[in-house]
Structure formats: structure tokens, C-alpha cells
Design an enzyme around this catalytic site. Structure first.
Site, mmCIF file in Angstrom:
data_model
loop_
_atom_site.group_PDB
_atom_site.id
_atom_site.type_symbol
_atom_site.label_atom_id
_atom_site.label_comp_id
_atom_site.label_asym_id
_atom_site.label_seq_id
_atom_site.Cartn_x
_atom_site.Cartn_y
_atom_site.Cartn_z
ATOM 1 N N ARG A 235 -33.369 -24.059 -17.361
ATOM 2 C CA ARG A 235 -33.553 -25.497 -17.266
ATOM 3 C C ARG A 235 -33.133 -25.965 -15.871
ATOM 4 O O ARG A 235 -32.165 -25.454 -15.296
ATOM 5 C CB ARG A 235 -32.727 -26.241 -18.328
ATOM 6 C CG ARG A 235 -33.316 -26.159 -19.732
ATOM 7 C CD ARG A 235 -34.622 -26.934 -19.816
ATOM 8 N NE ARG A 235 -35.248 -26.900 -21.128
ATOM 9 C CZ ARG A 235 -36.189 -26.051 -21.501
ATOM 10 N NH1 ARG A 235 -36.595 -25.109 -20.655
ATOM 11 N NH2 ARG A 235 -36.739 -26.115 -22.697
ATOM 12 N N GLU A 264 -39.511 -33.090 -15.179
ATOM 13 C CA GLU A 264 -40.867 -32.628 -15.446
ATOM 14 C C GLU A 264 -41.624 -33.704 -16.209
ATOM 15 O O GLU A 264 -41.024 -34.482 -16.948
ATOM 16 C CB GLU A 264 -40.828 -31.322 -16.250
ATOM 17 C CG GLU A 264 -40.256 -30.163 -15.442
ATOM 18 C CD GLU A 264 -40.449 -28.821 -16.119
ATOM 19 O OE1 GLU A 264 -40.306 -28.740 -17.360
ATOM 20 O OE2 GLU A 264 -40.755 -27.855 -15.414
ATOM 21 N N HIS A 286 -43.224 -23.720 -13.994
ATOM 22 C CA HIS A 286 -42.844 -23.587 -15.409
ATOM 23 C C HIS A 286 -43.908 -22.796 -16.185
ATOM 24 O O HIS A 286 -44.422 -23.249 -17.206
ATOM 25 C CB HIS A 286 -42.625 -24.959 -16.046
ATOM 26 C CG HIS A 286 -41.780 -24.896 -17.292
ATOM 27 N ND1 HIS A 286 -41.210 -26.013 -17.866
ATOM 28 C CD2 HIS A 286 -41.409 -23.852 -18.082
ATOM 29 C CE1 HIS A 286 -40.525 -25.661 -18.942
ATOM 30 N NE2 HIS A 286 -40.628 -24.359 -19.087
#
Length: 318
Positions: A235, A264, A286
Site C-alpha cells: 500500500r 489512487e 498497480h
């Protein structure tokens, strides 16, 4: 009849098959849904499916028919869980749907960073390599480091962290683990001080919690070994992004590879995008979780969670 709204279908590759729910339903899907769009799009919905689209309290309060949220991911920090608990909204997720795929991505980032694969690719894609004295097969523009026999510290002891540990051990790395709250395990644990001071690489595989947020600021990055690198497929908030940028620019950190940012979806003003010119920095958007196999398994289980909720036997509850 249940109304199911898939809020961010674009998070799933076009070739992935979405299983048909096993009960009478109306299905509506959108490429991506941000907070201002949520109320209008999820109006009268009883079930919402989300990969990363946010579901926060102000919007949830305007969706009285919503009974269940199926998170088609493991992480749930984009859902207001406290509001859901207080208002009887069931939230399920897909835990450890494919730990090997994230670990593979983290290992790939580590190898690319240490072997300077992208830096040398860019070199040959530019005009720099055929300057004076170009008739050589020896290029020493970027320093390469072996990975085998080096020490890797893995933050987190879940399935992804352990998968990363097995892969790293398989190529000859000395593997140790750090956990912010556990002090005993069958795995080789080190203290945080040992993690920073003895590891040649640190790979993050932990959730974002109060104990892990800003775990790595400029102070911690400067305490790492001079030639150490850090990998983050966990994260974004675990590493302070501004401090990471400063440490890389100043040479306090030898390298970093990132697959996740704090805010995000990725925005054009993301500060880490300013580091893309550095040979010791790699950033991917990601995608560590998104192999074809893992995405199919992810959606299969997300829909299965919905079926089980409707059948009165909910599983994978958050």
C-alpha cells in the site's frame, strides 16, 4: 429482484469472464465510478461490486437499499467499513486470491532494479550509447548488483509475504521477516532496527494500518544500508512518497520499485512520476495482482461471495 452495480468494470481485463450470479437480478456496470457519481449510479442498488471505486459514508448514507458490498480485491481501505457495520451493510472481500502473482511481480521489480534492466534498455534506445568509443560490448553506465547471497527483509508475514520469501530463497537470498506487532514465529524474525541496518533489500507485503502508515519516512530510509533498495507492492501510505523522492534524489537510498501509490487512481500530479528519469527507480501502475489467472479467480470468488450472501451463508466477511 436484486440490483447489482459493478462500479469499476475497467479494473478487469476484457478477456476475463464474469460468472452469472445464480439468482434473479438486474446487472448494471460502469467503467469507473468516483465518489460524486456513486449516488446516481448505485441508486436502488442492493449489491455493489467494487475493485477500487470508493464507497464512503457521505455517499453510502444516500443509498438506503444497499445491503451488500462485494470487494473484488483483498484490500478494503476504499470502503467505509465503520459506516457499513453501523448500518448493517455486509462487506465481503477476496483474501489471498493469488499470493504468488504479487510475489512474482515484487521479485521481478527487485531483479530489474538490481540488474538495471530498464536503465540499460533505455540506454540502447537513446543516442548516448554510440558516442565516442562506442565499438565495445562493455557498458558500465549503471552499477549492477547481484541478488543471490544478499539479504532481503520482508515486511508482513501473510501469504504474499511468505510466497515472496520462498521465491527469494529459491534464488539464493537470505530471507528474514519483520512484523510490527508480532515477536514470535517459525519464520526468521528480526527487529525493525535489524531490518533497516542489515538488509540489502526490503520488500513490503503488509496492509495499511495505523501501525504501518509512514513506516518508512526519510529518517528510516537514511538508516538503510547505503546500497539497499526498497520494493512496495503493498500500500502506498506505508512509504512517505515525498520522503522517498528526496532520498532517491539525494542518493540516501540506492533504489526503489513501486507498484502502488497513496492516492489512487493514479493522478497526473503524482509526485513519484517526477522520478521516472532516474535509473534507480521503477514504477508500475498497480498491476502486480493482475495476471490473467489471478483476475479470473478474483472475479469468480467475488461473484461467489454474492451468491453465498443471497443464500444466507455469507463468507469472506470483512
Amino acid at each position: 429482484m436484486e440490483k447489482i452495480v459493478f462500479l469499476d468494470k475497467s479494473a478487469v481485463a476484457p478477456g476475463i469472464r464474469l460468472p452469472e450470479p445464480s439468482f434473479a437480478h438486474q446487472w448494471v456496470e460502469y467503467d469507473y465510478t468516483d465518489s460524486p457519481q456513486l449516488v446516481e449510479r448505485a441508486e436502488e442498488a442492493t449489491i455493489a461490486v467494487t475493485c477500487g471505486a470508493p464507497l464512503r459514508a457521505p455517499e453510502l448514507a444516500q443509498l438506503p437499499d444497499l445491503r451488500m458490498i462485494s470487494v473484488a480485491m483483498t484490500g478494503t481501505d476504499h470502503v467505509d467499513l465503520e459506516y457499513c457495520r453501523e448500518h448493517g451493510i455486509t462487506v465481503s472481500h477476496v483474501p489471498a486470491y493469488s499470493p504468488g502473482t504479487v510475489a512474482e511481480h515484487a521479485l521481478g521489480l527487485l531483479l530489474a532494479l538490481r540488474r538495471k534492466i530498464l536503465a540499460y534498455h533505455r540506454l540502447l534506445d537513446s543516442s548516448e550509447w554510440y558516442g565516442e568509443g562506442w565499438q565495445t560490448n562493455v557498458f558500465l553506465d549503471h552499477e549492477i548488483w547481484d541478488v543471490h547471497s544478499s539479504r532481503i527483509g520482508i515486511v508482513g508475514m501473510g501469504k504474499i509475504g511468505q510466497a515472496m520469501g520462498k521465491m527469494a530463497a529459491g534464488i539464493g537470498m537470505d530471507v528474514v521477516y519483520y512484523h510490527p506487532t508480532r515477536t514470535d514465529s517459525d519464520l526468521p524474525l528480526v527487529t525493525f532496527d535489524e531490518l533497516l541496518e542489515t538488509c540489502d533489500a526490503i520488500s513490503l507485503h503488509c496492509p495499511l494500518t495505523d501501525s504501518t502508515r509512514d513506516m518508512f519516512t526519510l529518517a528510516e530510509l537514511r538508516r538503510m544500508k547505503k546500497n539497499a533498495v526498497i520494493i512496495n507492492t503493498a500500500r502506498g501510505g506505508v512509504i512517505n512518497e515525498q520522503d522517498l523522492a528526496q532520498a532517491l534524489r539525494s542518493g540516501d537510498l540506492a533504489g526503489a520499485a513501486i507498484d502502488i501509490v497513496e492516492h489512487e487512481p493514479l493522478r497526473p500530479d503524482e509526485p513519484l512520476l517526477e522520478l521516472m528519469d532516474l535509473p534507480n527507480f521503477i514504477m508500475t501502475p498497480h498491476v502486480g495482482w493482475s495476471s490473467r489467472q489471478s483476475m479470473q479467480g478474483l472475479m469468480d470468488r467475488a461473484i461467489q461471495n454474492i451468491n453465498q450472501f443471497i443464500n444466507g451463508t455469507p463468507t469472506n466477511l470483512v
